[in-house]
Design an enzyme around this catalytic site. Structure first.
Site, mmCIF file in Angstrom:
data_model
loop_
_atom_site.group_PDB
_atom_site.id
_atom_site.type_symbol
_atom_site.label_atom_id
_atom_site.label_comp_id
_atom_site.label_asym_id
_atom_site.label_seq_id
_atom_site.Cartn_x
_atom_site.Cartn_y
_atom_site.Cartn_z
ATOM 1 C CB THR A 13 -25.902 43.818 -51.325
ATOM 2 O OG1 THR A 13 -25.498 45.092 -50.807
ATOM 3 C CG2 THR A 13 -24.825 42.781 -51.031
ATOM 4 N N GLY A 14 -28.422 44.827 -52.988
ATOM 5 C CA GLY A 14 -29.413 45.871 -53.279
ATOM 6 C C GLY A 14 -29.320 46.288 -54.732
ATOM 7 C CE1 TYR A 168 -30.012 55.078 -44.402
ATOM 8 C CE2 TYR A 168 -29.614 57.434 -44.155
ATOM 9 C CZ TYR A 168 -29.519 56.264 -44.898
ATOM 10 O OH TYR A 168 -28.911 56.294 -46.133
HETATM 11 N N1 LIG Z 1 -30.853 57.707 -52.063
HETATM 12 C C1 LIG Z 1 -30.080 58.506 -51.339
HETATM 13 O O1 LIG Z 1 -30.224 59.753 -51.348
HETATM 14 C C2 LIG Z 1 -28.954 57.946 -50.520
HETATM 15 C C3 LIG Z 1 -28.093 58.856 -49.890
HETATM 16 C C4 LIG Z 1 -27.037 58.353 -49.125
HETATM 17 C C5 LIG Z 1 -26.864 56.994 -49.010
HETATM 18 N N2 LIG Z 1 -27.727 56.133 -49.626
HETATM 19 C C6 LIG Z 1 -27.480 54.700 -49.472
HETATM 20 O O2 LIG Z 1 -27.449 54.101 -50.748
HETATM 21 C C7 LIG Z 1 -27.774 52.715 -50.637
HETATM 22 C C8 LIG Z 1 -28.755 52.338 -51.735
HETATM 23 O O3 LIG Z 1 -29.952 53.057 -51.535
HETATM 24 P P1 LIG Z 1 -30.876 53.578 -52.724
HETATM 25 O O4 LIG Z 1 -30.987 55.044 -52.564
HETATM 26 O O5 LIG Z 1 -30.441 53.009 -54.014
HETATM 27 O O6 LIG Z 1 -32.278 52.949 -52.235
HETATM 28 P P2 LIG Z 1 -33.353 52.023 -52.999
HETATM 29 O O7 LIG Z 1 -33.690 52.591 -54.326
HETATM 30 O O8 LIG Z 1 -34.438 51.849 -52.011
HETATM 31 O O9 LIG Z 1 -32.577 50.650 -53.228
HETATM 32 C C9 LIG Z 1 -32.234 49.852 -52.126
HETATM 33 C C10 LIG Z 1 -31.870 48.469 -52.567
HETATM 34 O O10 LIG Z 1 -31.630 47.671 -51.411
HETATM 35 C C11 LIG Z 1 -32.509 46.536 -51.460
HETATM 36 N N3 LIG Z 1 -32.930 46.089 -50.127
HETATM 37 C C12 LIG Z 1 -33.634 46.761 -49.202
HETATM 38 N N4 LIG Z 1 -33.860 45.978 -48.144
HETATM 39 C C13 LIG Z 1 -33.301 44.777 -48.409
HETATM 40 C C14 LIG Z 1 -33.225 43.546 -47.723
HETATM 41 N N5 LIG Z 1 -33.782 43.371 -46.511
HETATM 42 N N6 LIG Z 1 -32.562 42.528 -48.301
HETATM 43 C C15 LIG Z 1 -32.016 42.653 -49.530
HETATM 44 N N7 LIG Z 1 -32.064 43.792 -50.243
HETATM 45 C C16 LIG Z 1 -32.710 44.836 -49.681
HETATM 46 C C17 LIG Z 1 -33.712 47.011 -52.255
HETATM 47 O O11 LIG Z 1 -34.464 45.902 -52.700
HETATM 48 P P3 LIG Z 1 -35.971 46.073 -53.300
HETATM 49 O O12 LIG Z 1 -35.756 46.404 -54.755
HETATM 50 O O13 LIG Z 1 -36.574 44.743 -53.075
HETATM 51 O O14 LIG Z 1 -36.627 47.191 -52.545
HETATM 52 C C18 LIG Z 1 -32.997 47.787 -53.352
HETATM 53 O O15 LIG Z 1 -32.448 46.911 -54.293
HETATM 54 C C19 LIG Z 1 -28.277 52.500 -49.214
HETATM 55 O O16 LIG Z 1 -27.273 51.915 -48.437
HETATM 56 C C20 LIG Z 1 -28.555 53.921 -48.718
HETATM 57 O O17 LIG Z 1 -28.397 54.028 -47.333
HETATM 58 C C21 LIG Z 1 -28.770 56.565 -50.382
#
Ligand SMILES: NC(=O)c1ccc[n+]([C@@H]2O[C@H](COP(=O)([O-])OP(=O)(O)OC[C@H]3O[C@@H](n4cnc5c(N)ncnc54)[C@H](OP(=O)(O)O)[C@@H]3O)[C@@H](O)[C@H]2O)c1
Length: 282
Positions: A13-14, A168
């Site tokens: 997912t995502g 969050y």
């Molecule tokens: N980045 C960090 O530093 C960090 C640190 C700790 C944990 N995390 C966790 O890592 C995970 C991935 O985050 P990321 O950093 O890769 O963020 P990201 O680049 O914003 O990617 C998030 C993904 O989730 C999708 N998404 C968001 N809302 C959605 C919805 N309502 N329905 C379906 N898909 C949805 C986005 O789709 P779109 O492409 O359409 O936006 C994207 O594919 C998250 O769970 C986050 O909490 C991130």
């Protein structure tokens, strides 16, 4: 010759951005059949083409789902059960931070719905196919942002005074507590469940917000964040490494087990979170 992963079906997912997209590309290169989940059809199809081109793997499909809506999650689960005859890995990765309070059309607070309820519901609806497949893995992307958090059961969705960052952090604590409880409940079913912290990763994370929140986060990313390639390593490890075969109910960072915070280990609270979540989804 087929790679060891070539018969495996994995749902991510995502998968249209950031950590999920990077993990998808690497798992595609390993030869897995992939079900990529995202909410935006144009972006999803672009990413699908890109991953097929860069991996040379054609066994990849895109599935549309707004994971903040439980009706859509139920539809997605049905679609996955119809389209695939096995599911080896469910990588619950989609998540976001909402600095302002938002309610979904179904009446849930958006952080709670997307970050916690969707992990719970999608997993629950796919447990049968995971069990049938055998040796299956559930991987829940959480965060070390949970470290200072504690759940307040009387205000789980922040209806009574919402603060974006604490909401969050609590949702990420919920990911970990949920995974511990899930691990106990799936014991003996041939499925493992682990959660992880990917690190502070330079992704699109936080860019759904505006103003100082967005500017501040992006400034912090420039100084301290790791690349999506590095940030995806623990997700890929938990999804595919033989080293974690049979390992379950643990929290990982940098491909190693680590302790989550003290609040996350309170079993009665893990059970309470499970029960309350079930009532929301009933
Ligand atoms: N980045 C960090 O530093 C960090 C640190 C700790 C944990 N995390 C966790 O890592 C995970 C991935 O985050 P990321 O950093 O890769 O963020 P990201 O680049 O914003 O990617 C998030 C993904 O989730 C999708 N998404 C968001 N809302 C959605 C919805 N309502 N329905 C379906 N898909 C949805 C986005 O789709 P779109 O492409 O359409 O936006 C994207 O594919 C998250 O769970 C986050 O909490 C991130």
């Amino acid at each position: 010759m087929d790679s060891p992963d070539s018969k495996k079906v994995m749902c991510i997912t995502g998968a249209t951005d950031g950590i999920g997209k990077t993990a998808a590309l690497e798992l595609a290169k390993a030869g897995c059949t992939l079900a990529l989940v995202g909410r935006n059809p144009d972006k999803g199809n672009r990413v699908l083409e890109e991953i097929i081109r860069d991996s040379g793997n054609e066994n990849i499909r895109f599935h549309i789902c707004d994971l903040s809506l439980m009706e859509a999650v139920r539809k997605l689960a049905k679609e996955l059960q119809t389209d695939y005859d096995r599911l080896d890995v469910l990588l619950n990765n989609a998540g976001a931070y909402f600095s302002e309070f938002e309610k979904t059309d179904e009446g849930f607070e958006r952080t709670f719905a997307l970050n916690h309820l969707s992990y719970f519901l999608l997993t629950d609806l796919l447990l049968d196919i995971l069990e049938k497949t055998g040796n299956a893995r559930i991987v829940n992307v959480a965060s070390d942002a949970h470290q200072g958090a504690e759940l307040s059961f009387e205000n789980l969705q922040g209806f009574d005074g919402y603060k974006g960052w604490p909401a969050y952090c609590k949702s990420k604590l919920a990911n970990i507590m949920y995974t511990y409880e899930l691990d106990r409940r799936i014991s003996g079913k041939g499925i493992t469940a682990n959660s992880l912290h990917p690190g502070f990763v330079d992704t699109n994370f936080g860019n759904n917000n505006t103003g100082t929140v967005r500017v501040g986060l992006n400034a912090a990313k420039k100084v301290g964040a790791i690349s999506p390639e590095k940030g995806a390593l623990t997700s890929i490890y938990l999804a595919s490494s033989p080293e974690v075969e049979g390992v379950s109910g643990k929290y990982f960072y940098k491909c190693k087990q680590k302790n989550s915070n003290k609040a996350s280990y309170v079993k009665s609270d893990q059970e309470k979170l499970w029960q309350i979540t079930e009532t929301y989804l009933a």
